[in-house]
Enzyme design. Sequence first.
Site, PDB file in Angstrom:
ATOM      1  N   LYS A  14      -3.963  15.373 -46.283  1.00  0.00           N
ATOM      2  CA  LYS A  14      -3.012  16.300 -47.016  1.00  0.00           C
ATOM      3  C   LYS A  14      -3.135  16.308 -48.590  1.00  0.00           C
ATOM      4  CE  LYS A  14       0.814  16.265 -43.458  1.00  0.00           C
ATOM      5  NZ  LYS A  14       2.290  15.956 -43.172  1.00  0.00           N
ATOM      6  N   ASP A  21       6.366  21.077 -44.462  1.00  0.00           N
ATOM      7  CA  ASP A  21       6.939  19.854 -43.830  1.00  0.00           C
ATOM      8  C   ASP A  21       8.446  19.684 -44.751  1.00  0.00           C
ATOM      9  OD1 ASP A  21       5.036  18.785 -42.432  1.00  0.00           O
ATOM     10  OD2 ASP A  21       4.152  17.725 -43.916  1.00  0.00           O
TER      11      ASP A  21
HETATM   12  P1  NAP Z   1       2.150   7.599 -43.154  1.00  0.00           P
HETATM   13  O1  NAP Z   1       1.658   8.281 -44.229  1.00  0.00           O
HETATM   14  O2  NAP Z   1       1.071   6.687 -42.225  1.00  0.00           O
HETATM   15  O3  NAP Z   1       3.433   6.732 -43.539  1.00  0.00           O
HETATM   16  C1  NAP Z   1       3.958   5.832 -42.572  1.00  0.00           C
HETATM   17  C2  NAP Z   1       5.037   5.081 -43.234  1.00  0.00           C
HETATM   18  O4  NAP Z   1       5.518   4.214 -42.399  1.00  0.00           O
HETATM   19  C3  NAP Z   1       4.394   4.095 -44.594  1.00  0.00           C
HETATM   20  O5  NAP Z   1       5.252   4.231 -45.596  1.00  0.00           O
HETATM   21  C4  NAP Z   1       4.019   2.951 -43.688  1.00  0.00           C
HETATM   22  O6  NAP Z   1       4.115   1.620 -44.664  1.00  0.00           O
HETATM   23  C5  NAP Z   1       5.413   2.841 -42.778  1.00  0.00           C
HETATM   24  N1  NAP Z   1       5.120   1.995 -41.978  1.00  0.00           N
HETATM   25  C6  NAP Z   1       4.014   1.978 -40.696  1.00  0.00           C
HETATM   26  N2  NAP Z   1       4.118   1.080 -39.659  1.00  0.00           N
HETATM   27  C7  NAP Z   1       5.541   0.358 -39.981  1.00  0.00           C
HETATM   28  C8  NAP Z   1       6.061  -0.764 -39.377  1.00  0.00           C
HETATM   29  N3  NAP Z   1       5.457  -1.345 -38.525  1.00  0.00           N
HETATM   30  N4  NAP Z   1       7.253  -1.105 -40.243  1.00  0.00           N
HETATM   31  C9  NAP Z   1       7.550  -0.525 -41.303  1.00  0.00           C
HETATM   32  N5  NAP Z   1       7.051   0.327 -41.770  1.00  0.00           N
HETATM   33  C10 NAP Z   1       5.922   0.807 -41.014  1.00  0.00           C
HETATM   34  O7  NAP Z   1       2.693   8.742 -41.684  1.00  0.00           O
HETATM   35  P2  NAP Z   1       3.474   9.958 -42.171  1.00  0.00           P
HETATM   36  O8  NAP Z   1       2.734  10.929 -42.050  1.00  0.00           O
HETATM   37  O9  NAP Z   1       4.375   9.536 -43.280  1.00  0.00           O
HETATM   38  O10 NAP Z   1       4.210  10.140 -40.782  1.00  0.00           O
HETATM   39  C11 NAP Z   1       5.508   8.982 -40.593  1.00  0.00           C
HETATM   40  C12 NAP Z   1       6.014   9.213 -39.000  1.00  0.00           C
HETATM   41  O11 NAP Z   1       6.600  10.565 -39.266  1.00  0.00           O
HETATM   42  C13 NAP Z   1       4.830   9.305 -37.935  1.00  0.00           C
HETATM   43  O12 NAP Z   1       5.298   8.710 -36.778  1.00  0.00           O
HETATM   44  C14 NAP Z   1       4.828  10.895 -37.615  1.00  0.00           C
HETATM   45  O13 NAP Z   1       4.404  10.944 -36.190  1.00  0.00           O
HETATM   46  C15 NAP Z   1       6.111  11.448 -37.916  1.00  0.00           C
HETATM   47  N6  NAP Z   1       5.923  12.559 -38.577  1.00  0.00           N
HETATM   48  C16 NAP Z   1       6.971  13.694 -38.005  1.00  0.00           C
HETATM   49  C17 NAP Z   1       6.807  14.878 -38.230  1.00  0.00           C
HETATM   50  C18 NAP Z   1       7.488  16.067 -37.287  1.00  0.00           C
HETATM   51  O14 NAP Z   1       7.270  17.220 -37.482  1.00  0.00           O
HETATM   52  N7  NAP Z   1       8.463  15.499 -36.627  1.00  0.00           N
HETATM   53  C19 NAP Z   1       6.112  15.429 -39.077  1.00  0.00           C
HETATM   54  C20 NAP Z   1       5.320  14.432 -40.064  1.00  0.00           C
HETATM   55  C21 NAP Z   1       5.538  13.006 -39.388  1.00  0.00           C
HETATM   56  P3  NAP Z   1       2.846   1.063 -45.178  1.00  0.00           P
HETATM   57  O15 NAP Z   1       2.485   2.116 -46.201  1.00  0.00           O
HETATM   58  O16 NAP Z   1       3.222  -0.303 -45.460  1.00  0.00           O
HETATM   59  O17 NAP Z   1       1.681   1.179 -44.052  1.00  0.00           O
END
Ligand code: NAP
Length: 510
Positions: free
Chosen positions: A301, A337
Amino acid sequence: MNNGKICISVCASTVEELLAKMAVADETADVIEIRFDCLSPAEFDPPGELPHEVLEKILSATRKPILTTFRTKDQGGTRDLAAEERINFWSTGYETDLCDLEEDVVEDSWYWIWGERICSFHDFSGVPDDVDAVYDRLSKTGVGILKIAVRADDITDAIPVWKLLDKAEKEGKRMIPIAMGEPGKWTRILGIAHGAYLTYASLDSGNETAPGQVTADDLINVYRAKELDKNTEVYGIIAGNTSYSMSPYIHNAAFKAAGMNRVFVPMQVADIDAFMRRMVKPETREIELNFHGFAVTNPHKQAVIEYLDEIDATAQKIGAVNTIKIADGRLYGYNTDAAGFIEPLKQRFPDLKGIKAAMCGAGGAARACIYALKQNGADVTLFVRDTAKAAGLANEFGIEARDLPSKDAGSPFADFDILVNATPLGTKGEDESKTIAFAEQLGGIKLVYDLIYNPTETLLIREARKAGVPVIGGLEMLIEQAEQQYRIWTGNSGAGSVMKAAALKRLQQQ
Ligand code: NAP
């Protein structure tokens, strides 16, 4: 509509199982490939030779054209086949429509009985240095249909094999180019629209006979592979891993419902620079796929921005692009988003001014959510597992970053109105039994918003319900942001209900 065929490849270890699978394939296939090498050696007597009545039973079990294959292990077969077995099998002779022969047996004398020959080459280790030389070798055999299947580790690995379609067309040959694996999936979906003789499909999920094979149902009903042509506008999801993406199901359903000559394809990309340069940018691309737009997700992204001609103000402020539109050779970036997240929230909280939001997670999704919340006047606090790592994001938006509370923290969100989960905790798979908070920790919270959409009911959502707290699940955001993408690409709206039905259907299949 193109002239290509969908060939369902059927593999079974017993004759009984093979017949059962053929009966299912018969309903949708244009051609059924019978992978005789999948049958257990016990079915053959002597080795490689099937009893005549057994062979007859198999080959008369369908009226669809049959493609006979008895493939050696090094070419992707299921077991080692001795030379004697191969001679016994092929020299048994039986009338079918097509046969797939490897280079070393393609010129043997008994082929004629098995129907028209496909001369095939498989490389499961990668792409040979000179795919053109492989093509020339196969072409010299005089066989009219050439199949070259190579393993793609990244999307651009598929380019050399894809280019062979043009070469074959010029030489009046029929060609089946395949890039195996998830990064090459697009070659299976778009192949017949660009003149490939056929494309292989699996009977259903779990019955793939080669890496990256798409199910016949998806190929026909989701991607509409047979209805596509070179004028079809191609859209796709650019992602590090496309295998779990819902976007092809959502967007193809909307294009189909609107009767548009558009398709949405998974584009699994590791090297974004190579992809944009070699496949997308008009001035440098090596092949023409008629791309008109992309959805973009992790981890591209932010990295994709430098390849765009313009990005809109929202995407600029968020610092991430999740949507690209291509018009007149120019690439425009957007971020849906933020709007996708905030619209469902505003339906519950029309005025977000002064609302206190606890945002768990500091990744790409959190970035867009924070932007949207702040734009609407909410106060945001980050809750993360690593505050040092989240400091950059916190500083950028001028917000505080705190540690995620432990399981036994009493009411860690007592000062907040809204709790948002933007971490993967709760996602189907190994994180499914995890949650950022339990019911007894939700004191003070007026709404829980979980971005996870698979499963639709996460543990956090169940805990919130237990505590009597209203919820928003991730599906609402997923559909809202997809609708906005659709609007950017087509200028139309109103695809939400079709998209939601497609998403729910797909989630049930998983
Ligand atoms: P990302 O960029 O990988 O970020 C994930 C975040 O979660 C990071 O801050 C990470 O921390 C933290 N994290 C990961 N594992 C963790 C754990 N076990 N305990 C606590 N914190 C943890 O992912 P993203 O794109 O932001 O997406 C996050 C979630 O939102 C995903 O599950 C995705 O499927 C969902 N999402 C949904 C939509 C929708 O349309 N509904 C859209 C986008 C995303 P670290 O940096 O320390 O690893």
